[in-house]
Motif scaffolding. Sequence first.
Motif, PDB file in Angstrom:
ATOM      1  N   GLU A   1      86.874 -17.533-128.491  1.00 20.37           N
ATOM      2  CA  GLU A   1      87.337 -18.889-128.191  1.00 20.37           C
ATOM      3  C   GLU A   1      88.852 -18.969-128.086  1.00 20.37           C
ATOM      4  O   GLU A   1      89.383 -19.800-127.348  1.00 20.37           O
ATOM      5  CB  GLU A   1      86.851 -19.870-129.266  1.00 20.37           C
ATOM      6  CG  GLU A   1      85.380 -20.223-129.166  1.00 20.37           C
ATOM      7  CD  GLU A   1      84.952 -21.184-130.254  1.00 20.37           C
ATOM      8  OE1 GLU A   1      85.697 -21.319-131.254  1.00 20.37           O
ATOM      9  OE2 GLU A   1      83.863 -21.795-130.121  1.00 20.37           O
ATOM     10  N   ASN A   2      89.553 -18.127-128.829  1.00 20.64           N
ATOM     11  CA  ASN A   2      91.004 -18.273-128.942  1.00 20.64           C
ATOM     12  C   ASN A   2      91.815 -17.187-128.236  1.00 20.64           C
ATOM     13  O   ASN A   2      93.039 -17.292-128.184  1.00 20.64           O
ATOM     14  CB  ASN A   2      91.406 -18.300-130.425  1.00 20.64           C
ATOM     15  CG  ASN A   2      90.859 -19.514-131.139  1.00 20.64           C
ATOM     16  OD1 ASN A   2      91.331 -20.627-130.944  1.00 20.64           O
ATOM     17  ND2 ASN A   2      89.852 -19.311-131.965  1.00 20.64           N
ATOM     18  N   SER A   3      91.160 -16.185-127.696  1.00 20.95           N
ATOM     19  CA  SER A   3      91.887 -15.103-127.033  1.00 20.95           C
ATOM     20  C   SER A   3      91.228 -14.759-125.710  1.00 20.95           C
ATOM     21  O   SER A   3      90.070 -15.098-125.463  1.00 20.95           O
ATOM     22  CB  SER A   3      91.940 -13.856-127.924  1.00 20.95           C
ATOM     23  OG  SER A   3      92.583 -14.137-129.150  1.00 20.95           O
ATOM     24  N   SER A   4      91.989 -14.081-124.871  1.00 15.63           N
ATOM     25  CA  SER A   4      91.484 -13.639-123.571  1.00 15.63           C
ATOM     26  C   SER A   4      91.307 -12.126-123.602  1.00 15.63           C
ATOM     27  O   SER A   4      92.212 -11.396-124.037  1.00 15.63           O
ATOM     28  CB  SER A   4      92.479 -14.029-122.468  1.00 15.63           C
ATOM     29  OG  SER A   4      92.083 -13.508-121.228  1.00 15.63           O
ATOM     30  N   PHE A   5      90.150 -11.654-123.165  1.00 17.44           N
ATOM     31  CA  PHE A   5      89.846 -10.231-123.178  1.00 17.44           C
ATOM     32  C   PHE A   5      89.435  -9.759-121.787  1.00 17.44           C
ATOM     33  O   PHE A   5      88.819 -10.498-121.020  1.00 17.44           O
ATOM     34  CB  PHE A   5      88.725  -9.926-124.175  1.00 17.44           C
ATOM     35  CG  PHE A   5      89.077 -10.240-125.602  1.00 17.44           C
ATOM     36  CD1 PHE A   5      89.797  -9.335-126.364  1.00 17.44           C
ATOM     37  CD2 PHE A   5      88.703 -11.452-126.176  1.00 17.44           C
ATOM     38  CE1 PHE A   5      90.135  -9.633-127.678  1.00 17.44           C
ATOM     39  CE2 PHE A   5      89.026 -11.754-127.488  1.00 17.44           C
ATOM     40  CZ  PHE A   5      89.755 -10.843-128.241  1.00 17.44           C
ATOM     41  N   ASN A   6      89.762  -8.486-121.483  1.00 18.79           N
ATOM     42  CA  ASN A   6      89.332  -7.872-120.232  1.00 18.79           C
ATOM     43  C   ASN A   6      87.922  -7.324-120.328  1.00 18.79           C
ATOM     44  O   ASN A   6      87.252  -7.127-119.316  1.00 18.79           O
ATOM     45  CB  ASN A   6      90.267  -6.717-119.845  1.00 18.79           C
ATOM     46  CG  ASN A   6      91.706  -7.145-119.687  1.00 18.79           C
ATOM     47  OD1 ASN A   6      92.583  -6.676-120.408  1.00 18.79           O
ATOM     48  ND2 ASN A   6      91.978  -8.049-118.754  1.00 18.79           N
ATOM     49  N   LEU A   7      87.484  -7.072-121.564  1.00 18.03           N
ATOM     50  CA  LEU A   7      86.210  -6.386-121.751  1.00 18.03           C
ATOM     51  C   LEU A   7      85.676  -6.655-123.153  1.00 18.03           C
ATOM     52  O   LEU A   7      86.435  -6.762-124.111  1.00 18.03           O
ATOM     53  CB  LEU A   7      86.419  -4.871-121.564  1.00 18.03           C
ATOM     54  CG  LEU A   7      85.235  -3.947-121.792  1.00 18.03           C
ATOM     55  CD1 LEU A   7      84.179  -4.141-120.694  1.00 18.03           C
ATOM     56  CD2 LEU A   7      85.694  -2.483-121.837  1.00 18.03           C
ATOM     57  N   ILE A   8      84.346  -6.772-123.252  1.00 23.36           N
ATOM     58  CA  ILE A   8      83.686  -6.875-124.551  1.00 23.36           C
ATOM     59  C   ILE A   8      82.740  -5.694-124.700  1.00 23.36           C
ATOM     60  O   ILE A   8      81.898  -5.444-123.830  1.00 23.36           O
ATOM     61  CB  ILE A   8      82.893  -8.188-124.683  1.00 23.36           C
ATOM     62  CG1 ILE A   8      83.833  -9.395-124.590  1.00 23.36           C
ATOM     63  CG2 ILE A   8      82.122  -8.230-126.003  1.00 23.36           C
ATOM     64  CD1 ILE A   8      83.121 -10.732-124.545  1.00 23.36           C
ATOM     65  N   LEU A   9      82.898  -4.955-125.797  1.00 22.66           N
ATOM     66  CA  LEU A   9      81.989  -3.870-126.151  1.00 22.66           C
ATOM     67  C   LEU A   9      81.266  -4.284-127.423  1.00 22.66           C
ATOM     68  O   LEU A   9      81.906  -4.691-128.398  1.00 22.66           O
ATOM     69  CB  LEU A   9      82.753  -2.565-126.382  1.00 22.66           C
ATOM     70  CG  LEU A   9      83.609  -2.037-125.222  1.00 22.66           C
ATOM     71  CD1 LEU A   9      84.342  -0.767-125.642  1.00 22.66           C
ATOM     72  CD2 LEU A   9      82.746  -1.773-123.996  1.00 22.66           C
ATOM     73  N   ALA A  10      79.942  -4.183-127.431  1.00 27.59           N
ATOM     74  CA  ALA A  10      79.191  -4.704-128.576  1.00 27.59           C
ATOM     75  C   ALA A  10      78.037  -3.793-128.963  1.00 27.59           C
ATOM     76  O   ALA A  10      77.301  -3.293-128.095  1.00 27.59           O
ATOM     77  CB  ALA A  10      78.659  -6.103-128.252  1.00 27.59           C
ATOM     78  N   ASP A  11      77.897  -3.575-130.259  1.00 26.89           N
ATOM     79  CA  ASP A  11      76.713  -2.894-130.774  1.00 26.89           C
ATOM     80  C   ASP A  11      75.539  -3.869-130.681  1.00 26.89           C
ATOM     81  O   ASP A  11      75.721  -5.084-130.738  1.00 26.89           O
ATOM     82  CB  ASP A  11      76.951  -2.479-132.230  1.00 26.89           C
ATOM     83  CG  ASP A  11      75.956  -1.425-132.684  1.00 26.89           C
ATOM     84  OD1 ASP A  11      74.965  -1.177-131.973  1.00 26.89           O
ATOM     85  OD2 ASP A  11      76.176  -0.846-133.769  1.00 26.89           O
ATOM     86  N   CYS A  12      74.345  -3.335-130.536  1.00 25.93           N
ATOM     87  CA  CYS A  12      73.175  -4.209-130.426  1.00 25.93           C
ATOM     88  C   CYS A  12      72.792  -4.798-131.780  1.00 25.93           C
ATOM     89  O   CYS A  12      72.368  -5.944-131.873  1.00 25.93           O
ATOM     90  CB  CYS A  12      71.989  -3.426-129.865  1.00 25.93           C
ATOM     91  SG  CYS A  12      71.833  -3.558-128.077  1.00 25.93           S
ATOM     92  N   SER A  13      72.932  -3.995-132.832  1.00 29.33           N
ATOM     93  CA  SER A  13      72.446  -4.433-134.136  1.00 29.33           C
ATOM     94  C   SER A  13      73.510  -4.252-135.206  1.00 29.33           C
ATOM     95  O   SER A  13      74.067  -3.172-135.375  1.00 29.33           O
ATOM     96  CB  SER A  13      71.198  -3.623-134.509  1.00 29.33           C
ATOM     97  OG  SER A  13      70.704  -4.005-135.762  1.00 29.33           O
ATOM     98  N   LEU A  14      73.805  -5.342-135.910  1.00 31.26           N
ATOM     99  CA  LEU A  14      74.729  -5.330-137.029  1.00 31.26           C
ATOM    100  C   LEU A  14      74.020  -5.972-138.232  1.00 31.26           C
ATOM    101  O   LEU A  14      73.008  -6.663-138.059  1.00 31.26           O
ATOM    102  CB  LEU A  14      76.018  -6.090-136.700  1.00 31.26           C
ATOM    103  CG  LEU A  14      76.888  -5.493-135.586  1.00 31.26           C
ATOM    104  CD1 LEU A  14      76.512  -6.063-134.231  1.00 31.26           C
ATOM    105  CD2 LEU A  14      78.366  -5.754-135.879  1.00 31.26           C
ATOM    106  N   PRO A  15      74.530  -5.756-139.436  1.00 33.88           N
ATOM    107  CA  PRO A  15      73.846  -6.294-140.625  1.00 33.88           C
ATOM    108  C   PRO A  15      73.584  -7.793-140.571  1.00 33.88           C
ATOM    109  O   PRO A  15      72.514  -8.262-140.990  1.00 33.88           O
ATOM    110  CB  PRO A  15      74.809  -5.931-141.775  1.00 33.88           C
ATOM    111  CG  PRO A  15      75.515  -4.709-141.290  1.00 33.88           C
ATOM    112  CD  PRO A  15      75.686  -4.916-139.803  1.00 33.88           C
ATOM    113  N   SER A  16      74.549  -8.579-140.081  1.00 37.24           N
ATOM    114  CA  SER A  16      74.379 -10.037-140.095  1.00 37.24           C
ATOM    115  C   SER A  16      74.481 -10.669-138.711  1.00 37.24           C
ATOM    116  O   SER A  16      74.560 -11.888-138.591  1.00 37.24           O
ATOM    117  CB  SER A  16      75.441 -10.667-141.011  1.00 37.24           C
ATOM    118  OG  SER A  16      76.749 -10.371-140.528  1.00 37.24           O
ATOM    119  N   PHE A  17      74.461  -9.848-137.667  1.00 34.93           N
ATOM    120  CA  PHE A  17      74.693 -10.358-136.315  1.00 34.93           C
ATOM    121  C   PHE A  17      74.086  -9.359-135.341  1.00 34.93           C
ATOM    122  O   PHE A  17      73.721  -8.245-135.717  1.00 34.93           O
ATOM    123  CB  PHE A  17      76.207 -10.510-136.096  1.00 34.93           C
ATOM    124  CG  PHE A  17      76.605 -11.303-134.884  1.00 34.93           C
ATOM    125  CD1 PHE A  17      75.846 -12.370-134.426  1.00 34.93           C
ATOM    126  CD2 PHE A  17      77.768 -10.984-134.192  1.00 34.93           C
ATOM    127  CE1 PHE A  17      76.228 -13.106-133.329  1.00 34.93           C
ATOM    128  CE2 PHE A  17      78.168 -11.705-133.093  1.00 34.93           C
ATOM    129  CZ  PHE A  17      77.402 -12.768-132.661  1.00 34.93           C
TER     130      PHE A  17
END
Length: 224
Positions: A47-63
């Motif tokens: 919401e507060n920053s601008s990014f060129n790319l998002i890399l994300a793990d599929c599974s995290l402990p709480s997300f």
Amino acid sequence: MDSPLRILLLEDNPADAELILATLEKDGIRCEASRVETQDDFRVAIENSSFNLILADCSLPSFDGLSALQITKEINAIRTGSEEKIPETPFIFVTGSIGEELAIDTLKRGATDYVLKWRLSRLAPAVRRAIAEAEERAATLDAQRSRSKAESLFRSLFDQVAAGVVIADLESRIIKSNGALQTMLGYGETELQGMPLSRLRHPEDSDASLPAPERLVPLHSDPA
């Protein structure tokens, strides 16, 4: 990619995060990464920053990555005022394992790509392709906006100019007329549409010939 890529990295394992970024650096992709682990931190970052790319793990402990993708789409829709399903920022899943069904589901939901952590050799090519596609979309959008502004300016000038103006085809028939001309002649727009230009001549000029269409339209010679 002259400037470092601003990356939002959703990853709870610091060692994996370090390996992911090192892989990109090794392949010549300079990065400035912000790593987050929780839903709240992810939302604040996007919401507060601008990014060129998002890399994300599929599974995290709480997300999880799919929820992160949905948040990205929602925020993008708010920013653009649209219901666009694909986020403006490229979104790549980088995960330890992913079944075929889930992999297909991530792409259907708007992810750009997915890369397995044990096959990080695919990461740099996937990132380069995602950035290139994003830049192409941005360039296309800029061109559309520029064209829209130019068309809006033309329509404004065409409609507001005090002189009578027409647009005619190569057979000298009226395609469009402005309000000033319609007022001068006492015709409506639909009445003028398709009318030969010759009918607009003053009776005293009835013997004068209008310029041939080929004299009104620039001729483009074959560069060969």
